[in-house]
Design a protein around this motif. Sequence first.
Motif, PDB file in Angstrom:
ATOM      1  N   LYS A 137       9.155  -5.482   3.175  1.00  0.00           N
ATOM      2  CA  LYS A 137      10.027  -4.059   2.559  1.00  0.00           C
ATOM      3  C   LYS A 137       9.127  -2.712   2.886  1.00  0.00           C
ATOM      4  CE  LYS A 137      10.509  -3.273  -1.777  1.00  0.00           C
ATOM      5  NZ  LYS A 137      10.735  -3.538  -3.161  1.00  0.00           N
ATOM      6  N   ILE A 138       9.995  -1.683   3.377  1.00  0.00           N
ATOM      7  CA  ILE A 138       9.678  -0.465   3.633  1.00  0.00           C
ATOM      8  C   ILE A 138      10.192   0.361   2.748  1.00  0.00           C
ATOM      9  CG2 ILE A 138       8.779   1.276   5.407  1.00  0.00           C
ATOM     10  CD1 ILE A 138       9.100  -0.814   7.382  1.00  0.00           C
ATOM     11  N   ILE A 139       9.490   1.122   1.764  1.00  0.00           N
ATOM     12  CA  ILE A 139       9.992   2.522   0.828  1.00  0.00           C
ATOM     13  C   ILE A 139       9.455   3.612   1.694  1.00  0.00           C
ATOM     14  CG2 ILE A 139      10.232   3.246  -1.210  1.00  0.00           C
ATOM     15  CD1 ILE A 139       9.864   0.638  -2.498  1.00  0.00           C
ATOM     16  N   ASN A 140      10.337   4.505   2.202  1.00  0.00           N
ATOM     17  CA  ASN A 140       9.794   5.834   2.569  1.00  0.00           C
ATOM     18  C   ASN A 140      10.504   6.956   1.392  1.00  0.00           C
ATOM     19  OD1 ASN A 140       9.492   8.086   3.902  1.00  0.00           O
ATOM     20  ND2 ASN A 140      10.480   7.556   5.939  1.00  0.00           N
ATOM     21  N   HIS A 141       9.350   7.402   0.961  1.00  0.00           N
ATOM     22  CA  HIS A 141       9.594   8.211  -0.257  1.00  0.00           C
ATOM     23  C   HIS A 141       9.836   9.557   0.156  1.00  0.00           C
ATOM     24  CE1 HIS A 141       8.388   5.578  -3.459  1.00  0.00           C
ATOM     25  NE2 HIS A 141       7.307   5.055  -2.586  1.00  0.00           N
ATOM     26  N   SER A 142       9.785   9.933   1.447  1.00  0.00           N
ATOM     27  CA  SER A 142       9.704  11.431   2.310  1.00  0.00           C
ATOM     28  C   SER A 142      11.255  11.282   2.895  1.00  0.00           C
ATOM     29  CB  SER A 142       8.742  11.709   2.879  1.00  0.00           C
ATOM     30  OG  SER A 142       7.530  11.607   2.378  1.00  0.00           O
ATOM     31  N   HIS A 143      12.004  10.297   2.888  1.00  0.00           N
ATOM     32  CA  HIS A 143      13.405  10.232   3.809  1.00  0.00           C
ATOM     33  C   HIS A 143      14.400  11.407   3.224  1.00  0.00           C
ATOM     34  CE1 HIS A 143      16.334   8.616   6.649  1.00  0.00           C
ATOM     35  NE2 HIS A 143      17.086   8.348   5.468  1.00  0.00           N
TER      36      HIS A 143
ATOM     37  N   THR B 156       0.738  -1.305   0.022  1.00  0.00           N
ATOM     38  CA  THR B 156       0.004  -0.039  -0.059  1.00  0.00           C
ATOM     39  C   THR B 156       0.868   1.208   0.021  1.00  0.00           C
ATOM     40  OG1 THR B 156      -1.674  -1.093   1.265  1.00  0.00           O
ATOM     41  CG2 THR B 156      -1.862   1.179   1.169  1.00  0.00           C
ATOM     42  N   PHE B 157       0.551   2.179  -0.724  1.00  0.00           N
ATOM     43  CA  PHE B 157       1.304   3.386  -0.894  1.00  0.00           C
ATOM     44  C   PHE B 157       0.265   4.553  -0.414  1.00  0.00           C
ATOM     45  CE2 PHE B 157       2.371   7.496  -3.051  1.00  0.00           C
ATOM     46  CZ  PHE B 157       3.659   7.621  -2.627  1.00  0.00           C
ATOM     47  N   GLY B 158       0.772   5.391   0.452  1.00  0.00           N
ATOM     48  CA  GLY B 158       0.237   6.685   1.015  1.00  0.00           C
ATOM     49  C   GLY B 158       0.676   7.292   2.016  1.00  0.00           C
ATOM     50  N   ASN B 159      -0.129   8.507   2.459  1.00  0.00           N
ATOM     51  CA  ASN B 159       0.504   9.379   3.440  1.00  0.00           C
ATOM     52  C   ASN B 159       0.347   8.879   5.046  1.00  0.00           C
ATOM     53  OD1 ASN B 159       1.744  11.612   4.696  1.00  0.00           O
ATOM     54  ND2 ASN B 159      -0.535  12.673   4.824  1.00  0.00           N
TER      55      ASN B 159
ATOM     56  N   ILE C 164      -6.493   3.568   5.239  1.00  0.00           N
ATOM     57  CA  ILE C 164      -6.411   2.088   5.255  1.00  0.00           C
ATOM     58  C   ILE C 164      -5.359   1.805   6.521  1.00  0.00           C
ATOM     59  CG2 ILE C 164      -4.704   0.355   4.202  1.00  0.00           C
ATOM     60  CD1 ILE C 164      -5.423   1.765   1.338  1.00  0.00           C
ATOM     61  N   ILE C 165      -5.903   0.769   7.367  1.00  0.00           N
ATOM     62  CA  ILE C 165      -5.209   0.598   8.529  1.00  0.00           C
ATOM     63  C   ILE C 165      -4.439  -0.665   8.375  1.00  0.00           C
ATOM     64  CG2 ILE C 165      -5.775   0.232  10.997  1.00  0.00           C
ATOM     65  CD1 ILE C 165      -8.247   1.727  10.633  1.00  0.00           C
TER      66      ILE C 165
ATOM     67  N   GLU D  64      -1.163   8.099  11.110  1.00  0.00           N
ATOM     68  CA  GLU D  64      -1.063   7.862  12.358  1.00  0.00           C
ATOM     69  C   GLU D  64      -0.146   6.674  12.805  1.00  0.00           C
ATOM     70  OE1 GLU D  64      -3.769   6.875  16.307  1.00  0.00           O
ATOM     71  OE2 GLU D  64      -4.851   7.753  14.495  1.00  0.00           O
ATOM     72  N   ILE D  65       0.512   6.551  13.651  1.00  0.00           N
ATOM     73  CA  ILE D  65       1.297   5.071  14.201  1.00  0.00           C
ATOM     74  C   ILE D  65       1.176   4.831  15.673  1.00  0.00           C
ATOM     75  CG2 ILE D  65       3.557   4.096  14.426  1.00  0.00           C
ATOM     76  CD1 ILE D  65       4.636   6.296  12.469  1.00  0.00           C
ATOM     77  N   ASP D  66       0.340   3.887  15.813  1.00  0.00           N
ATOM     78  CA  ASP D  66       0.271   3.246  17.412  1.00  0.00           C
ATOM     79  C   ASP D  66       1.059   2.098  17.653  1.00  0.00           C
ATOM     80  OD1 ASP D  66      -1.681   1.536  16.388  1.00  0.00           O
ATOM     81  OD2 ASP D  66      -3.198   2.793  16.590  1.00  0.00           O
ATOM     82  N   MET D  67       0.648   1.324  18.617  1.00  0.00           N
ATOM     83  CA  MET D  67       1.241   0.279  19.194  1.00  0.00           C
ATOM     84  C   MET D  67       0.787  -0.854  18.365  1.00  0.00           C
ATOM     85  SD  MET D  67       3.258   1.568  21.325  1.00  0.00           S
ATOM     86  CE  MET D  67       3.902  -0.116  21.873  1.00  0.00           C
ATOM     87  N   PHE D  68      -0.211  -0.944  17.675  1.00  0.00           N
ATOM     88  CA  PHE D  68      -0.841  -1.899  16.992  1.00  0.00           C
ATOM     89  C   PHE D  68      -0.931  -1.790  15.423  1.00  0.00           C
ATOM     90  CE2 PHE D  68      -2.203  -2.242  21.340  1.00  0.00           C
ATOM     91  CZ  PHE D  68      -1.774  -3.561  21.968  1.00  0.00           C
ATOM     92  N   THR D  69      -1.440  -0.587  14.904  1.00  0.00           N
ATOM     93  CA  THR D  69      -1.694  -0.351  13.662  1.00  0.00           C
ATOM     94  C   THR D  69      -0.646   0.903  12.992  1.00  0.00           C
ATOM     95  OG1 THR D  69      -3.657   1.026  14.053  1.00  0.00           O
ATOM     96  CG2 THR D  69      -3.508  -1.394  13.822  1.00  0.00           C
ATOM     97  N   THR D  70      -0.758   1.011  11.812  1.00  0.00           N
ATOM     98  CA  THR D  70      -0.199   2.225  10.855  1.00  0.00           C
ATOM     99  C   THR D  70      -1.354   2.572  10.038  1.00  0.00           C
ATOM    100  OG1 THR D  70       2.155   1.632  11.002  1.00  0.00           O
ATOM    101  CG2 THR D  70       1.376   3.217   9.666  1.00  0.00           C
ATOM    102  N   ILE D  71      -1.942   3.754  10.145  1.00  0.00           N
ATOM    103  CA  ILE D  71      -2.955   4.525   9.501  1.00  0.00           C
ATOM    104  C   ILE D  71      -2.462   5.204   8.301  1.00  0.00           C
ATOM    105  CG2 ILE D  71      -5.121   5.572   9.436  1.00  0.00           C
ATOM    106  CD1 ILE D  71      -5.416   5.105  12.495  1.00  0.00           C
ATOM    107  N   LEU D  72      -2.792   4.769   6.918  1.00  0.00           N
ATOM    108  CA  LEU D  72      -2.311   5.571   5.865  1.00  0.00           C
ATOM    109  C   LEU D  72      -3.720   6.324   4.979  1.00  0.00           C
ATOM    110  CD1 LEU D  72       0.148   2.882   4.093  1.00  0.00           C
ATOM    111  CD2 LEU D  72       0.688   4.665   5.928  1.00  0.00           C
ATOM    112  N   GLN D  73      -3.185   7.222   4.458  1.00  0.00           N
ATOM    113  CA  GLN D  73      -4.313   7.959   3.672  1.00  0.00           C
ATOM    114  C   GLN D  73      -3.670   8.039   2.148  1.00  0.00           C
ATOM    115  OE1 GLN D  73      -4.945  12.138   4.062  1.00  0.00           O
ATOM    116  NE2 GLN D  73      -6.707  12.298   3.177  1.00  0.00           N
ATOM    117  N   THR D  74      -4.563   7.219   1.231  1.00  0.00           N
ATOM    118  CA  THR D  74      -4.296   7.043   0.083  1.00  0.00           C
ATOM    119  C   THR D  74      -4.661   8.709  -0.847  1.00  0.00           C
ATOM    120  OG1 THR D  74      -6.292   6.169  -0.808  1.00  0.00           O
ATOM    121  CG2 THR D  74      -4.509   4.688   0.084  1.00  0.00           C
TER     122      THR D  74
END
Length: 274
Positions: free
Chosen positions: A168-174, A135-138, A157-158, A141-151
């Motif tokens: 694999k994690i691709i961070n386009h903003s790094h 999944t690709f998105g902004n 998307i939770i 929120e990051i909590d202890m159990f999930t990461t929430i993205l906005q496409t």
Amino acid sequence: MKNFFNPDRLESLTSTGLGLATNVVIAIIILLVGLWVSKRVRNAIVKMGQKYQHLDETLFRFFASIVGFLIMAVVAIAVLGRFGVETTSIVAVLGAATVAVGLALQGTLSNLAAGVMLLIFRPYKVGDFIDAAGTFGNVEEIDMFTTILQTFDNQQIIIPNSKIWGEKIINHSHHPVRGVDMRFNVAYEDDVQKARDVIQKVLADHPHVKSDPAPFIEVESLSERSVEILVRPFTDGAHYFDVTYSVPEQVKAALGAAGLSTPYPQTRIIMSKD
């Protein structure tokens, strides 16, 4: 009445009362000290997370809650022990219950462990654009159990953290400056240098393409029908998608205006009479 005021009985009652009162006082002291220690330790852990900006405060608040719970559990066992309660069996029951709950919540605990790792190593943060778990998105929120993205089509998307941490994690903003790869085809009969100059002019006129580092424009391969040119302009991360979707259209129009053709797949059919 005579038996009630028996000196031996009074002494026994007095001794029992004093022992109970002593245990109550000691239990209250243990409880108060335990509450004080628990509060101090929790506050110290939270302040540690606030002191270092590169560490996530949410993680330290979670650790503070766990440590506070463990301290109060020890205090409760100590208080019960003062009143003669057999604490060994209680500890055994708590241990067995913990194991049972752990087995029942394996998936949840794996998400929790992954969340802890994400908050410690911070491969991404809120506001970053990432590609993770397909999944690709902004990151909202990051909590202890999930990461929430906005496409980009405004979906939320939770994603369970265990799905992200194990892939694999691709961070386009790094990195603040990004290269944007794109490819253009020109016919063999056209002048490749002229095509390169046309593309260079388009990039130089684009408001979001950087001159330093300079765009990369070189022939990448020779296919059956055309010469393929790899173009890599550089831009700020905030303008990545603007460059991605605006430059190809501008280059195509500029190549056409310069009299350069863009090859497309063709099928030649030869018919003959026997």
